[in-house]
Design a protein around this motif. Sequence first.
Motif, PDB file in Angstrom:
ATOM      1  N   GLN A 275       0.691  -0.950   0.064  1.00 10.02           N
ATOM      2  CA  GLN A 275      -0.109   0.212   0.125  1.00 10.02           C
ATOM      3  C   GLN A 275       0.919   1.339  -0.039  1.00 10.02           C
ATOM      4  O   GLN A 275       0.569   1.948  -0.863  1.00 10.02           O
ATOM      5  N   TRP A 276       1.666   1.370   0.921  1.00 13.17           N
ATOM      6  CA  TRP A 276       2.636   2.713   0.934  1.00 13.17           C
ATOM      7  C   TRP A 276       3.979   2.723   0.425  1.00 13.17           C
ATOM      8  O   TRP A 276       4.630   3.341   0.725  1.00 13.17           O
ATOM      9  N   LEU A 277       4.320   1.359  -0.206  1.00 12.51           N
ATOM     10  CA  LEU A 277       5.492   1.499  -0.794  1.00 12.51           C
ATOM     11  C   LEU A 277       5.953   2.050  -2.022  1.00 12.51           C
ATOM     12  O   LEU A 277       4.985   2.262  -2.725  1.00 12.51           O
ATOM     13  N   THR A 278       7.049   2.579  -2.202  1.00 16.43           N
ATOM     14  CA  THR A 278       7.587   3.128  -3.621  1.00 16.43           C
ATOM     15  C   THR A 278       7.633   2.304  -4.431  1.00 16.43           C
ATOM     16  O   THR A 278       7.668   0.989  -4.278  1.00 16.43           O
ATOM     17  N   PRO A 279       7.200   2.471  -5.883  1.00 17.97           N
ATOM     18  CA  PRO A 279       7.645   1.281  -6.720  1.00 17.97           C
ATOM     19  C   PRO A 279       9.144   0.791  -6.491  1.00 17.97           C
ATOM     20  O   PRO A 279       9.078  -0.812  -6.574  1.00 17.97           O
ATOM     21  N   GLU A 280      10.043   1.295  -5.992  1.00 21.25           N
ATOM     22  CA  GLU A 280      11.452   0.749  -5.800  1.00 21.25           C
ATOM     23  C   GLU A 280      11.370  -0.205  -4.682  1.00 21.25           C
ATOM     24  O   GLU A 280      11.917  -1.497  -4.802  1.00 21.25           O
ATOM     25  N   GLN A 281      10.484  -0.037  -3.568  1.00 21.16           N
ATOM     26  CA  GLN A 281      10.355  -0.717  -2.615  1.00 21.16           C
ATOM     27  C   GLN A 281       9.578  -1.908  -2.892  1.00 21.16           C
ATOM     28  O   GLN A 281       9.743  -2.914  -2.356  1.00 21.16           O
ATOM     29  N   ALA A 282       8.561  -1.716  -3.445  1.00 19.49           N
ATOM     30  CA  ALA A 282       7.357  -2.793  -3.913  1.00 19.49           C
ATOM     31  C   ALA A 282       8.430  -3.934  -4.801  1.00 19.49           C
ATOM     32  O   ALA A 282       8.067  -4.949  -4.442  1.00 19.49           O
TER      33      ALA A 282
END
Length: 117
Positions: free
Chosen positions: A48-55
């Motif tokens: 839900q709150w992750l950046t594209p990089e974190q995801a």
Amino acid sequence: MTRRHDLAALRQRLIDFAAARDWRPFHTPKNLAAALSVEAAELLEIFQWLTPEQAAAVMDDPDSAHRVRDEVADVLAYLLQFCAVLGVDPLTALAEKIDRNEHRFPRPGERPAPSSG
């Protein structure tokens, strides 16, 4: 003990699991569709709150990877149970949908296939 991991065997294990616990009366299409939606939302919650990089890196963290795998399993389990109750072959349904999409959405430079109706 080695367990088969093909779709039919897993689907049967789910059916047997529910039957052994007398859950069949609760496994109506509506209830299973609702449960499937809830589990899909739980999968989404991880991202839900992750950046594209974190995801994109979520599987690099063992705890996050475990959560993702568990939620994927829950989504698939409810989908397979839903299909069993309604008599839907999920692999056939998917293959037919891909066929329709290939006609609806041709590759760049190709023409759409003529409509048959």
